[in-house]
Scaffold this motif. Structure first.
Motif, PDB file in Angstrom:
ATOM      1  N   MET A 157      -0.411  -4.411 106.724  1.00  0.00           N
ATOM      2  CA  MET A 157      -0.949  -5.784 106.842  1.00  0.00           C
ATOM      3  C   MET A 157      -1.640  -5.948 108.193  1.00  0.00           C
ATOM      4  O   MET A 157      -2.756  -6.477 108.276  1.00  0.00           O
ATOM      5  N   LEU A 158      -0.988  -5.430 109.227  1.00  0.00           N
ATOM      6  CA  LEU A 158      -1.573  -5.533 110.574  1.00  0.00           C
ATOM      7  C   LEU A 158      -2.882  -4.743 110.638  1.00  0.00           C
ATOM      8  O   LEU A 158      -3.869  -5.215 111.208  1.00  0.00           O
ATOM      9  N   CYS A 159      -2.947  -3.584 109.971  1.00  0.00           N
ATOM     10  CA  CYS A 159      -4.182  -2.773 109.971  1.00  0.00           C
ATOM     11  C   CYS A 159      -5.311  -3.506 109.272  1.00  0.00           C
ATOM     12  O   CYS A 159      -6.447  -3.546 109.760  1.00  0.00           O
ATOM     13  N   GLY A 160      -5.003  -4.116 108.116  1.00  0.00           N
ATOM     14  CA  GLY A 160      -6.041  -4.838 107.363  1.00  0.00           C
ATOM     15  C   GLY A 160      -6.575  -5.999 108.182  1.00  0.00           C
ATOM     16  O   GLY A 160      -7.796  -6.179 108.318  1.00  0.00           O
ATOM     17  N   VAL A 161      -5.669  -6.758 108.791  1.00  0.00           N
ATOM     18  CA  VAL A 161      -6.090  -7.934 109.581  1.00  0.00           C
ATOM     19  C   VAL A 161      -6.815  -7.482 110.846  1.00  0.00           C
ATOM     20  O   VAL A 161      -7.834  -8.060 111.244  1.00  0.00           O
ATOM     21  N   ASN A 162      -6.325  -6.385 111.448  1.00  0.00           N
ATOM     22  CA  ASN A 162      -6.985  -5.841 112.649  1.00  0.00           C
ATOM     23  C   ASN A 162      -8.433  -5.488 112.322  1.00  0.00           C
ATOM     24  O   ASN A 162      -9.360  -5.789 113.093  1.00  0.00           O
ATOM     25  N   HIS A 163      -8.655  -4.910 111.153  1.00  0.00           N
ATOM     26  CA  HIS A 163     -10.027  -4.522 110.779  1.00  0.00           C
ATOM     27  C   HIS A 163     -10.907  -5.761 110.605  1.00  0.00           C
ATOM     28  O   HIS A 163     -12.051  -5.791 111.062  1.00  0.00           O
ATOM     29  N   LEU A 164     -10.354  -6.817 109.995  1.00  0.00           N
ATOM     30  CA  LEU A 164     -11.136  -8.068 109.863  1.00  0.00           C
ATOM     31  C   LEU A 164     -11.502  -8.582 111.251  1.00  0.00           C
ATOM     32  O   LEU A 164     -12.655  -8.914 111.525  1.00  0.00           O
ATOM     33  N   HIS A 165     -10.507  -8.610 112.142  1.00  0.00           N
ATOM     34  CA  HIS A 165     -10.753  -9.152 113.489  1.00  0.00           C
ATOM     35  C   HIS A 165     -11.808  -8.332 114.225  1.00  0.00           C
ATOM     36  O   HIS A 165     -12.675  -8.873 114.905  1.00  0.00           O
ATOM     37  N   LYS A 166     -11.778  -7.001 114.053  1.00  0.00           N
ATOM     38  CA  LYS A 166     -12.779  -6.155 114.732  1.00  0.00           C
ATOM     39  C   LYS A 166     -14.177  -6.437 114.198  1.00  0.00           C
ATOM     40  O   LYS A 166     -15.174  -6.204 114.875  1.00  0.00           O
ATOM     41  N   SER A 167     -14.238  -6.987 112.961  1.00  0.00           N
ATOM     42  CA  SER A 167     -15.549  -7.302 112.376  1.00  0.00           C
ATOM     43  C   SER A 167     -15.884  -8.770 112.556  1.00  0.00           C
ATOM     44  O   SER A 167     -16.780  -9.293 111.895  1.00  0.00           O
ATOM     45  N   ASN A 171     -18.904  -7.290 101.009  1.00  0.00           N
ATOM     46  CA  ASN A 171     -19.980  -6.297 101.124  1.00  0.00           C
ATOM     47  C   ASN A 171     -19.935  -5.583 102.463  1.00  0.00           C
ATOM     48  O   ASN A 171     -20.374  -4.461 102.592  1.00  0.00           O
ATOM     49  N   LEU A 172     -19.372  -6.255 103.463  1.00  0.00           N
ATOM     50  CA  LEU A 172     -19.360  -5.714 104.829  1.00  0.00           C
ATOM     51  C   LEU A 172     -18.195  -4.751 105.041  1.00  0.00           C
ATOM     52  O   LEU A 172     -18.331  -3.700 105.618  1.00  0.00           O
ATOM     53  N   ILE A 173     -17.025  -5.187 104.570  1.00  0.00           N
ATOM     54  CA  ILE A 173     -15.787  -4.545 104.982  1.00  0.00           C
ATOM     55  C   ILE A 173     -15.518  -3.284 104.172  1.00  0.00           C
ATOM     56  O   ILE A 173     -15.649  -3.287 102.957  1.00  0.00           O
ATOM     57  N   ASN A 174     -15.134  -2.239 104.879  1.00  0.00           N
ATOM     58  CA  ASN A 174     -14.714  -1.014 104.197  1.00  0.00           C
ATOM     59  C   ASN A 174     -13.474  -0.486 104.909  1.00  0.00           C
ATOM     60  O   ASN A 174     -13.569   0.123 105.983  1.00  0.00           O
ATOM     61  N   HIS A 175     -12.294  -0.818 104.352  1.00  0.00           N
ATOM     62  CA  HIS A 175     -11.036  -0.379 104.974  1.00  0.00           C
ATOM     63  C   HIS A 175      -9.988  -0.250 103.878  1.00  0.00           C
ATOM     64  O   HIS A 175      -9.971  -1.043 102.939  1.00  0.00           O
ATOM     65  N   GLN A 176      -9.114   0.714 104.013  1.00  0.00           N
ATOM     66  CA  GLN A 176      -8.179   0.968 102.888  1.00  0.00           C
ATOM     67  C   GLN A 176      -7.177  -0.155 102.706  1.00  0.00           C
ATOM     68  O   GLN A 176      -6.519  -0.228 101.675  1.00  0.00           O
ATOM     69  N   ASN A 177      -7.055  -1.070 103.712  1.00  0.00           N
ATOM     70  CA  ASN A 177      -6.106  -2.186 103.530  1.00  0.00           C
ATOM     71  C   ASN A 177      -6.821  -3.497 103.215  1.00  0.00           C
ATOM     72  O   ASN A 177      -6.254  -4.577 103.411  1.00  0.00           O
ATOM     73  N   LYS A 184      -2.327   5.646 112.871  1.00  0.00           N
ATOM     74  CA  LYS A 184      -3.352   6.686 112.682  1.00  0.00           C
ATOM     75  C   LYS A 184      -4.641   6.091 113.243  1.00  0.00           C
ATOM     76  O   LYS A 184      -5.066   5.004 112.831  1.00  0.00           O
ATOM     77  N   ALA A 185      -5.274   6.805 114.143  1.00  0.00           N
ATOM     78  CA  ALA A 185      -6.474   6.289 114.826  1.00  0.00           C
ATOM     79  C   ALA A 185      -7.518   5.824 113.805  1.00  0.00           C
ATOM     80  O   ALA A 185      -8.127   4.764 113.962  1.00  0.00           O
ATOM     81  N   SER A 186      -7.679   6.582 112.719  1.00  0.00           N
ATOM     82  CA  SER A 186      -8.740   6.226 111.751  1.00  0.00           C
ATOM     83  C   SER A 186      -8.430   4.884 111.083  1.00  0.00           C
ATOM     84  O   SER A 186      -9.335   4.167 110.672  1.00  0.00           O
ATOM     85  N   GLU A 187      -7.155   4.517 110.996  1.00  0.00           N
ATOM     86  CA  GLU A 187      -6.786   3.266 110.311  1.00  0.00           C
ATOM     87  C   GLU A 187      -6.819   2.070 111.253  1.00  0.00           C
ATOM     88  O   GLU A 187      -6.947   0.932 110.816  1.00  0.00           O
ATOM     89  N   VAL A 188      -6.707   2.358 112.554  1.00  0.00           N
ATOM     90  CA  VAL A 188      -6.578   1.251 113.517  1.00  0.00           C
ATOM     91  C   VAL A 188      -7.789   1.158 114.450  1.00  0.00           C
ATOM     92  O   VAL A 188      -8.324   0.073 114.673  1.00  0.00           O
ATOM     93  N   ASP A 189      -8.193   2.310 114.956  1.00  0.00           N
ATOM     94  CA  ASP A 189      -9.261   2.284 115.981  1.00  0.00           C
ATOM     95  C   ASP A 189     -10.540   2.932 115.476  1.00  0.00           C
ATOM     96  O   ASP A 189     -11.369   3.380 116.266  1.00  0.00           O
TER      97      ASP A 189
END
Ligand SMILES: CN(c1nccc(-c2cnc3ccccn23)n1)C1CCCCC1
Length: 356
Positions: free
Chosen positions: A128-138, A70-76, A318-323
């Motif tokens: 894979m790194l983008c998806g995991v990076n997004h989890l870590h940022k959350s 419910n929290l996460i919204n990321h294309q990966n 891409k900044a939108s995918e990573v940062d």
């Protein structure tokens, strides 16, 4: 209200809006079907959780997965499209939980990367790194990344399929389904403290496997897993042991000492697809990134955000995918909460009501 299908000896109840069910696969958490959603006119994956609250741990894992989805919204990261139970009228009969999610074409354990090229391999790793990076940022640490919970589509897009909560208990004992530990970070295997870059170790194992098409550390149990790791990356220096208990330290010191094998010998150029002469996507750059990910001491191991800056994957940045904006932070205390099954059941039932 619901149509009932029988697949692999399991009853699947789906609202009439979902048609043309097809069996897709079976994982630690449950059975996954493909279906056509007549309301949105799109194909979806429907995952029926196996005994979602048979044990407090599986109930916690079920609740944690809902909260994160419910929290996460990321294309990966795979999106949750709907959540339902056929026993919606009476919590006392509440027993089955279904998640409706984005449909992938499969996962990395079913997908042999035949005739992929360097761009494809590098792009898979970047995602894979983008998806995991997004989890870590959350504030989410997966701890149990492996090829079977990384979904892919024929167009080379990657999405993380579930959210771990790996702990010793959720092995065969609980679910009767042996969860593989070949990708678990050393600090998790040794029951020491872990940080977000425990997930980097797992991604490094997956990266090597995509290249060699064999499991890098196929341990048959925790002891064998550790032995296989040090026989390849070498016995770690003493600073790693500081974080361990005396008994673990004594045990590890009793093992033979190994020197690290060279990554050139483990991942020779011949295993890699060819690359353009002036490209950054060389076997040497791939090996360099892996050598920074598969470091036993987490204090010396690269983190996800720095891995994304590595020449082997940064070309996709891409900044939108990573940062981009992180999802609202996950309440990490959920990982430490202990409830009885009845309480988890009520929390899960309430989560489902928010979707009705
Ligand atoms: C944990 N799993 C999972 N979670 C969420 C979504 C999906 C999913 C989405 N599309 C497809 C297509 C085929 C197979 C699975 N999926 N799979 C799977 C369980 C079965 C084995 C592979 C992982």
């Amino acid at each position: 209200m619901y149509s009932t299908y029988l697949f692999e000896g399991t009853n699947i109840d789906v609202p009439h809006r979902y048609e043309n069910l097809e069996y897709q696969g079976f994982g630690a958490q449950g059975i996954v079907m493909k279906a056509f959603d007549t309301q949105t006119q799109q194909n979806v994956a429907i995952k029926k959780l196996t005994r979602p609250f048979a044990h407090p741990l599986s109930a916690k894992r079920t609740f944690r997965e809902f909260v994160i989805l419910n929290l996460i919204n990321h294309q990966n990261v795979v999106k949750l499209l709907n959540l339902y139970t056929p026993q919606n009228d009476n919590i006392n009969e509440f027993s089955d939980v279904y998640l409706v999610m984005e449909l992938m074409d499969g996962n990395l354990s079913t997908f042999s990367l035949q005739n992929y090229d360097q761009e494809h391999l590098s792009f898979l790793m970047y995602q894979m790194l983008c998806g995991v990076n997004h989890l870590h940022k959350s504030g989410i640490i997966h701890r149990d990344l492996k090829p079977s919970n990384i979904g892919f589509r024929a167009n080379a897009s990657i999405k993380l399929l579930d959210f771990g909560l790996a702990c010793a208990e959720n092995s065969a004992s609980l679910t009767g389904y042996v969860t593989t530990r070949h990708y678990r970070a050393p600090e998790i295997i040794l029951g020491a403290g872990y940080k977000a870059n425990a997930d980097v170790w797992s991604l490094g194992c997956i990266f090597a496997e995509l290249i060699t098409k064999t499991i890098l550390f196929p341990g048959t149990n925790h002891v064998d897993q550790w032995t296989k790791i040090i026989s390849i990356v070498g016995t770690p220096n003493s600073s790693f042991y500081e974080t361990l208990t005396d008994t673990t330290k004594a045990y590890l010191n009793s093992l033979p000492k190994y020197s690290a094998k060279s990554w050139e010998s483990l991942l020779p150029d011949s295993l890699f697809p060819s690359w353009e002469k002036d490209s950054e996507l060389t076997a040497a750059n791939a090996r360099d990134l892996i050598s920074k990910m598969l470091v036993i001491d987490p204090k010396q191991r690269i983190n996800v955000r720095d891995a994304i800056n590595h020449p082997y994957v940064k070309l996709w940045y891409k900044a939108s995918e990573v940062d981009g904006l992180a999802s609202p932070s996950y309440d990490i205390t959920i990982d430490d909460i202990e409830h009885d099954v009845e309480t988890w059941k009520r929390l899960i039932f309430n989560q489902i009501q928010t979707w009705q």
